[in-house]
Design an enzyme around this catalytic site. Structure first.
Site, short mmCIF file in Angstrom:
data_model
loop_
_atom_site.label_atom_id
_atom_site.label_comp_id
_atom_site.label_asym_id
_atom_site.label_seq_id
_atom_site.Cartn_x
_atom_site.Cartn_y
_atom_site.Cartn_z
N GLU A 31 3.82 -16.48 -6.74
CA GLU A 31 2.57 -17.26 -7.09
C GLU A 31 1.27 -16.53 -6.73
O GLU A 31 0.38 -16.79 -7.45
CB GLU A 31 2.60 -18.59 -5.88
CG GLU A 31 3.40 -19.66 -6.48
CD GLU A 31 3.37 -20.66 -5.06
OE1 GLU A 31 4.71 -21.49 -5.18
OE2 GLU A 31 2.70 -20.66 -4.35
N LEU A 34 6.92 6.34 1.84
CA LEU A 34 5.52 6.43 2.55
C LEU A 34 4.72 7.09 1.39
O LEU A 34 5.14 8.07 0.92
CB LEU A 34 5.70 7.26 3.69
CG LEU A 34 4.25 7.36 4.36
CD1 LEU A 34 4.08 6.04 4.98
CD2 LEU A 34 4.57 8.22 5.55
N GLY A 55 12.67 -5.45 -9.41
CA GLY A 55 11.26 -5.33 -10.25
C GLY A 55 10.94 -6.89 -10.69
O GLY A 55 9.91 -6.79 -11.49
N SER A 56 11.02 -7.86 -9.92
CA SER A 56 10.70 -9.27 -10.35
C SER A 56 9.22 -9.29 -10.19
O SER A 56 8.44 -9.99 -10.97
CB SER A 56 11.47 -10.20 -9.51
OG SER A 56 11.08 -10.13 -7.99
N HIS A 100 3.68 -7.04 1.19
CA HIS A 100 4.79 -6.90 2.21
C HIS A 100 5.29 -8.38 2.53
O HIS A 100 4.52 -9.15 2.64
CB HIS A 100 4.16 -6.24 3.59
CG HIS A 100 5.28 -6.14 4.78
ND1 HIS A 100 6.11 -5.00 4.70
CD2 HIS A 100 5.66 -6.66 5.71
CE1 HIS A 100 6.99 -5.07 5.60
NE2 HIS A 100 6.52 -6.34 6.57
C1 GAR Z 1 9.73 -7.95 -2.51
O1 GAR Z 1 10.16 -8.94 -1.68
C2 GAR Z 1 8.66 -7.09 -1.49
O2 GAR Z 1 7.80 -7.82 -0.92
C3 GAR Z 1 9.57 -6.18 -0.95
O3 GAR Z 1 10.65 -5.68 -1.56
C4 GAR Z 1 10.84 -6.76 -2.51
C5 GAR Z 1 11.00 -6.20 -4.05
O4 GAR Z 1 11.44 -6.95 -5.01
N1 GAR Z 1 8.75 -5.09 -0.42
C6 GAR Z 1 8.94 -4.40 0.89
O5 GAR Z 1 9.76 -4.91 1.60
C7 GAR Z 1 8.06 -3.26 1.29
N2 GAR Z 1 8.01 -2.84 2.63
P1 GAR Z 1 11.18 -7.03 -6.38
O6 GAR Z 1 11.76 -5.54 -6.68
O7 GAR Z 1 12.15 -8.21 -6.96
O8 GAR Z 1 9.77 -7.10 -6.93
#
Ligand code: GAR
Length: 189
Positions: free
Chosen positions: A174, A86, A11-12, A103
């Site tokens: 960013e 999906l 969730g960052s 992505h």
């Molecule tokens: C992020 O890096 C996002 O780009 C990726 O999952 C991570 C979630 O991090 N998404 C995918 O790979 C979608 N195909 P977070 O939970 O720390 O925001």
């Protein structure tokens, strides 16, 4: 305008988007939706006093439950931030050209089912790509396939997958919130 964020990981990105929205007042995060009871995003939502909705696979496949919740929260735009399922047709149709995804690579390379998180960075290194970055795109019924609205790349020459991930996560933090703000501004014109 109000956004609803679907997230199922740490969730960052979701937290960063929430904080940007509060700081800039360019949009409002109305709610967080997750399928993962262990997702870090639930804690972020609680701390930030944003309502969250935990749903099951069955909930997700039946339009009434998710759409009813999004309508109740008056969501105009859906944001995916580390959400891996999906998006079903009913949701794409209810929010035409109003669902954004991030992505962690330069689509159209390294996208599709099963390409998320660390798997993506490992594929980038395996292919000996010299650049990686982020892609923000509209969501359709296929994985990582909708129109690209923003990309940002950097050299990752000689890096391992962990190092690539650090670069990509920095680019996400960013840029994603500002791209969302800009996208919402274009909808308001
Ligand atoms: C992020 O890096 C996002 O780009 C990726 O999952 C991570 C979630 O991090 N998404 C995918 O790979 C979608 N195909 P977070 O939970 O720390 O925001």
């Amino acid at each position: 305008m109000k956004v609803g964020i679907f997230a199922s990981g740490s969730g960052s990105n979701a937290l960063n988007i929430i904080q940007h929205a509060k700081k800039t007042n360019t949009f409002e995060v109305a709610c967080i939706l997750t399928n993962n009871p262990k997702a870090g995003v639930i804690q972020h939502a609680t701390n930030e006093e944003i309502p969250f909705f935990l749903f099951s696979k069955t909930d997700f496949t039946s339009p009434l439950i998710i759409l009813e919740y999004l309508q109740k929260q008056k969501v105009d735009v859906v944001i995916l931030a580390g959400f891996l399922w999906l998006i079903p047709t009913y949701l794409v149709q209810a929010f035409p050209n109003r669902i954004l995804n991030i992505h962690p690579a330069l689509l159209p390379k390294h996208g599709g089912k099963g390409m998320y998180g660390h798997f993506v960075h490992e594929a980038v290194v395996r292919d000996q790509d010299t650049e990686s970055g982020i892609t923000i795109h509209l969501v359709n019924e296929h994985y990582d396939d909708g129109a690209i609205i923003f990309q940002k790349s950097e050299s990752i020459f000689g890096m391992n997958a962990n190092e690539v991930e650090l670069v990509v996560r920095r680019l996400e933090i960013e840029h994603y919130p500002q791209v969302i703000s800009n996208f919402i501004q274009t909808l308001q014109k």
